[in-house]
Design a protein around this motif. Structure first.
Motif, short mmCIF file in Angstrom:
data_model
loop_
_atom_site.label_atom_id
_atom_site.label_comp_id
_atom_site.label_asym_id
_atom_site.label_seq_id
_atom_site.Cartn_x
_atom_site.Cartn_y
_atom_site.Cartn_z
N MET A 1 0.85 -1.18 0.00
CA MET A 1 0.00 0.00 0.00
C MET A 1 0.89 1.23 0.00
SD MET A 1 -3.29 -0.39 2.48
CE MET A 1 -2.95 -1.94 3.28
N ASP A 6 -5.00 2.92 -2.33
CA ASP A 6 -4.71 1.52 -1.98
C ASP A 6 -5.40 1.13 -0.67
OD1 ASP A 6 -3.07 1.34 -4.22
OD2 ASP A 6 -1.20 1.56 -3.07
N GLU A 10 -8.43 -1.63 -0.03
CA GLU A 10 -8.28 -2.67 1.00
C GLU A 10 -9.47 -2.65 1.97
OE1 GLU A 10 -5.92 -5.69 3.01
OE2 GLU A 10 -5.93 -4.86 0.99
N GLN A 11 -9.88 -1.46 2.37
CA GLN A 11 -11.00 -1.33 3.29
C GLN A 11 -12.32 -1.72 2.62
OE1 GLN A 11 -10.82 -0.40 6.72
NE2 GLN A 11 -8.72 -0.94 6.22
N ARG A 13 -12.60 -3.93 0.24
CA ARG A 13 -12.57 -5.40 0.15
C ARG A 13 -12.90 -6.04 1.50
NH1 ARG A 13 -7.79 -4.44 -3.52
NH2 ARG A 13 -8.66 -4.83 -5.59
N ASP A 14 -12.43 -5.43 2.57
CA ASP A 14 -12.75 -5.91 3.91
C ASP A 14 -14.25 -5.87 4.14
OD1 ASP A 14 -11.51 -6.54 6.72
OD2 ASP A 14 -13.04 -5.01 7.09
N LYS A 70 -9.68 -10.54 -0.03
CA LYS A 70 -9.49 -10.19 1.38
C LYS A 70 -10.53 -10.92 2.21
CE LYS A 70 -8.55 -6.71 4.67
NZ LYS A 70 -7.54 -7.24 5.52
#
Length: 161
Positions: A1, A6, A10-11, A13-14, A70
């Motif tokens: 990241m 990025d 990621e968040q 996808r979480d 993720k």
């Protein structure tokens, strides 16, 4: 990241992973609930979760990214705690109160997550995503309020059982 984009991905996808896990858990919670209003609430939340996942998919499509890759470990833990509750030998009223407690933990996690990604979307200048995420954030807040409302009577019943 290397940048906020990025982290944003990621968040997102979480949250997508979290929603998938919730969607799997809700039918079990609805089945175990004895209070009709609570049972219907879990069933309605499953439909709402499908719509929320679709909104996330829209955001991923616009970004040219995949939602997969993720696993939300926090949601795994929250659902595992909910599963423990489902295995308890409890009176119907106490079970319902426990299910509400588990569901509200999930809602609060989602509220925190959606509030964060909405802020990232604002900073990244993606107004369409801001609107989609705000809609989901409002729904999560309303679900939490509805659970609190249902709990006001169920908790009293659990105390008396």
């Amino acid at each position: 990241m290397t940048d906020l984009r990025d982290l944003y991905l990621e968040q997102l996808r979480d949250l997508y992973s979290a929603e998938k896990q919730i969607l799997e858990a809700l039918p079990q919670m609805a089945q175990r609930a004895s209070d009709q209003q609570l049972k219907q609430g879990f069933e309605m939340h499953a439909e709402q979760t499908r719509q929320q996942m679709e909104r996330l998919n829209q955001i991923f499509q616009k970004l040219g990214e995949s939602p997969d890759g993720k696993t939300c470990k926090a949601m795994q833990g929250l659902i595992a705690e909910g599963q423990e509750m489902l295995r308890e030998d409890a009176t119907p009223e106490v079970m319902d109160a426990g299910l509400i407690a588990a569901a509200q933990r999930v809602e609060h996690y989602e509220i925190a997550g959606y509030g964060t990604v909405r802020t990232y979307a604002q900073l990244l200048g993606d107004q369409e995503a801001v609107q989609l995420l705000e809609q989901t954030l409002q729904e999560e807040g309303m679900t939490d309020q509805k659970l609190t409302q249902i709990a006001s009577s169920i908790n009293v019943e659990a105390m008396q059982s």
